[in-house]
Every structure is written in C-alpha cells, then in structure tokens.
Write a protein that holds these residues in place. Sequence first.
Motif, PDB file in Angstrom:
ATOM      1  N   LEU A 178       0.850  -1.188   0.000  1.00 54.16           N
ATOM      2  CA  LEU A 178       0.000   0.000   0.000  1.00 54.16           C
ATOM      3  C   LEU A 178       0.887   1.239   0.000  1.00 54.16           C
ATOM      4  N   LEU A 179       0.670   2.102  -0.961  1.00 55.33           N
ATOM      5  CA  LEU A 179       1.509   3.283  -1.115  1.00 55.33           C
ATOM      6  C   LEU A 179       0.704   4.551  -0.849  1.00 55.33           C
ATOM      7  N   PRO A 180       1.342   5.580  -0.351  1.00 55.79           N
ATOM      8  CA  PRO A 180       0.625   6.842  -0.111  1.00 55.79           C
ATOM      9  C   PRO A 180       0.427   7.609  -1.411  1.00 55.79           C
ATOM     10  N   GLY A 181      -0.347   8.664  -1.332  1.00 55.09           N
ATOM     11  CA  GLY A 181      -0.463   9.593  -2.439  1.00 55.09           C
ATOM     12  C   GLY A 181       0.344  10.837  -2.137  1.00 55.09           C
ATOM     13  N   GLU A 182       0.667  11.603  -3.156  1.00 52.94           N
ATOM     14  CA  GLU A 182       1.370  12.870  -2.989  1.00 52.94           C
ATOM     15  C   GLU A 182       0.355  14.001  -3.089  1.00 52.94           C
ATOM     16  N   VAL A 183       0.340  14.861  -2.096  1.00 54.59           N
ATOM     17  CA  VAL A 183      -0.561  16.005  -2.099  1.00 54.59           C
ATOM     18  C   VAL A 183       0.206  17.205  -2.646  1.00 54.59           C
ATOM     19  N   VAL A 184      -0.321  17.812  -3.712  1.00 49.18           N
ATOM     20  CA  VAL A 184       0.405  18.871  -4.407  1.00 49.18           C
ATOM     21  C   VAL A 184      -0.493  20.083  -4.625  1.00 49.18           C
ATOM     22  N   ASP A 185       0.154  21.206  -4.951  1.00 57.61           N
ATOM     23  CA  ASP A 185      -0.585  22.389  -5.365  1.00 57.61           C
ATOM     24  C   ASP A 185      -0.614  22.434  -6.895  1.00 57.61           C
ATOM     25  N   ARG A 186      -1.161  23.486  -7.458  1.00 62.50           N
ATOM     26  CA  ARG A 186      -1.321  23.555  -8.907  1.00 62.50           C
ATOM     27  C   ARG A 186       0.011  23.611  -9.653  1.00 62.50           C
ATOM     28  N   PRO A 187       0.974  24.453  -9.247  1.00 60.50           N
ATOM     29  CA  PRO A 187       2.260  24.440  -9.964  1.00 60.50           C
ATOM     30  C   PRO A 187       2.963  23.085  -9.895  1.00 60.50           C
TER      31      PRO A 187
END
Length: 347
Positions: free
Chosen positions: A66-75
């Motif tokens: 099980l892998l995490p997700g990356e939380v990002v902004d628009r750029p």
Amino acid sequence: MNGATEAELGPVDWELAVSTATRLVRPGPVIGKDEADHVVGRLRELAPQAEVHVRELTGLGQGLPLLPGEVVDRPAWVAAAAQGLAGLTAPAMSRPTGPMAGLLAGTAGVQAGVVLAFLSSRVLGQYDPFGPDDQLAGRLLLVAPNIVGAQQALDVPDDDFRMWVCLHECTHRLQFTGVPWLRRYFSDQVTALLSSMDEERAPLTDVIRDFRHKLRAGDGPMGLIELIQSPQQKAVLDRLIALSTLLEGHADHVMDAVGPAVVPSVSTIRTRFSARRKGGGLLDRILRTVLGVEAKVRQYEEGAEFTEYVVERVGMDGFNTIWTSADTLPTRAEIAEPMSWLRRVSP
C-alpha cells in the motif's frame, strides 16, 4: 506519402511549458494555514484507505504494498504532468535540427503550457504511470486546492468528497500496478500513433465530405481530428480511445460502487459533480470543447455504462477478464455495445 514536418514530430520544450503554465496558473481558494494543513494530512491518510476499499471491490492489486499519495498544489501538478507527458511521448519524438528547431520546440512548449495552466485548476487528482525514468513513474497526485474548491462549490461533506476522489485515483493506480502489461501496452500505442505521423492522410475531399456528419454527430474536436488520420492512425487512435474510455469509466464506476458505507453522501456527490462537469460559463465551455474536455466527459459516462452493464451480468470477476491481455480489451464499438464484448470473450 507526406513526410512529417519538424512541427509534427519535433520535441516539446517542456521546461518552457512548465514555466509558461506556472506564470498563468490561477490561485486556488483562500483558506487558513491550519485548515490547509488539515486537508493535506487527511488526503495523505485517506489515499491508502481508499486503495484498500478498491482492492476489496475489484480484486486488483492483492498482495501489492500500500503506497501513499502525494498532495500537491497547482504548480507542482503542472511540473508532474509535464514530466509524465515528456516520458510518454519521448520514444516517438525525433529531435529536429536546423535553425527552426528551437523555435518550433519553444512554440510547442508555450502551447503546452497554456493547456496545462487551463487544466491545473480543474484536475482533482491523477495517477501517472509514465515518467522520464522509473523513479518518476507511478505517482498518485492529489491536487489539494482543486479538491477544496470543488468540495466547497458542491457543498458536500469534506471528508466524503476527499475519500471519493481518492477512490477514483487509487482505481487508476491499481489498473496499472495490478495489470502488469497495461503500462507498456498504453505506451506502445501512443508511440505507434506519434510515429505514424508521416503516413498518408485522408484525402481532402473525404475530409470535406465527412465534416458535416461529424458536426451533426456532436463529436467535437476528437471527431474532426479523426477525419485527417490515415487508416493506420485511426486504428491506433481507436485503441487508445477505447482504453481511455474503459479506464476512466471503470474508475467512475468503482468510486460510486464502493458505496455509502465508505462515502455516506456518495449519491449527492455524484449528482452534483455530474452537473458541475457539464456546467460553466460560455468561455469555459468553449475552451473545454477546444481542448477536448467535453469528449473526456463523454468517456467517463460511456465507460461507466459499459462497466456497470458487464458487472451486472457477470460480476466483477467476469469483468476482470478484460485485464487478461490486450486481446480481451473492448474495442470502441464494444464499449458502445457491451453485449458484443461479452459474446466475444465469454467461454
């Protein structure tokens, strides 16, 4: 035979695309730092939870970590999307030389940047199985400001909506990680399409003859693009459209089918979200049409209808016959007539 021009097959200046998009990206919704930190933390927590639910429903990915997700902004999404597109298209891209090479690559980069900027405020999440190297492939991205903005606009429970988005993106991740041959197949089809740009195209008289028919059918830019394709390109494009429709529709089906036990307000979210997909002002609708976003919305609907039809008749195990090989993937015609796919693959 018509030779390919540098503009058709030359590389895109992806650094320029990213810098262009970054300058054009609109700011996201204004929220306090504490709330922003909470959203980021919850998205990181919910992504692996969502994948557990998707595995239980679909049977895909059993035994994988099980892998995490990356939380990002628009750029950051823009930069990641450009990396993925560069990795996907690189095998088919020639590197033109001569005095016009830099200008053509730069022009393509600016155009790509404008498109990325437009999409950066609309994409909620993305699983990108492609990248310029193995380390950058396989990223699940969750675009926090867009998720917050959509949730506020829809006026639905925040954690329900976050989980709902995570379910969609985790389904995409499991499609590629749980079906080992799929990533290479998709990449090969894109390479075949881009590499065939020097094939003979449809005669202009045929294009004109079919132009009105395509417009009446409401096919939009994708339908018109198909008019200037060679037979070889049309065959590859058909396979890519069928696969994309399947993947998007399957993910849409799963995010709803997991059910109210996981997302209590799922019915309300789906109703309001579907209406929002088709809404927007006149300029926004024009831009979406030009960029093919309207065709993408139809893909979600057609693919979800196909998935639901098959699952209702043969169950999820029967549906998973799709993932056996490239030969068991549905064609575009079978997406529209799922019973024909069932007849072809059923023992």
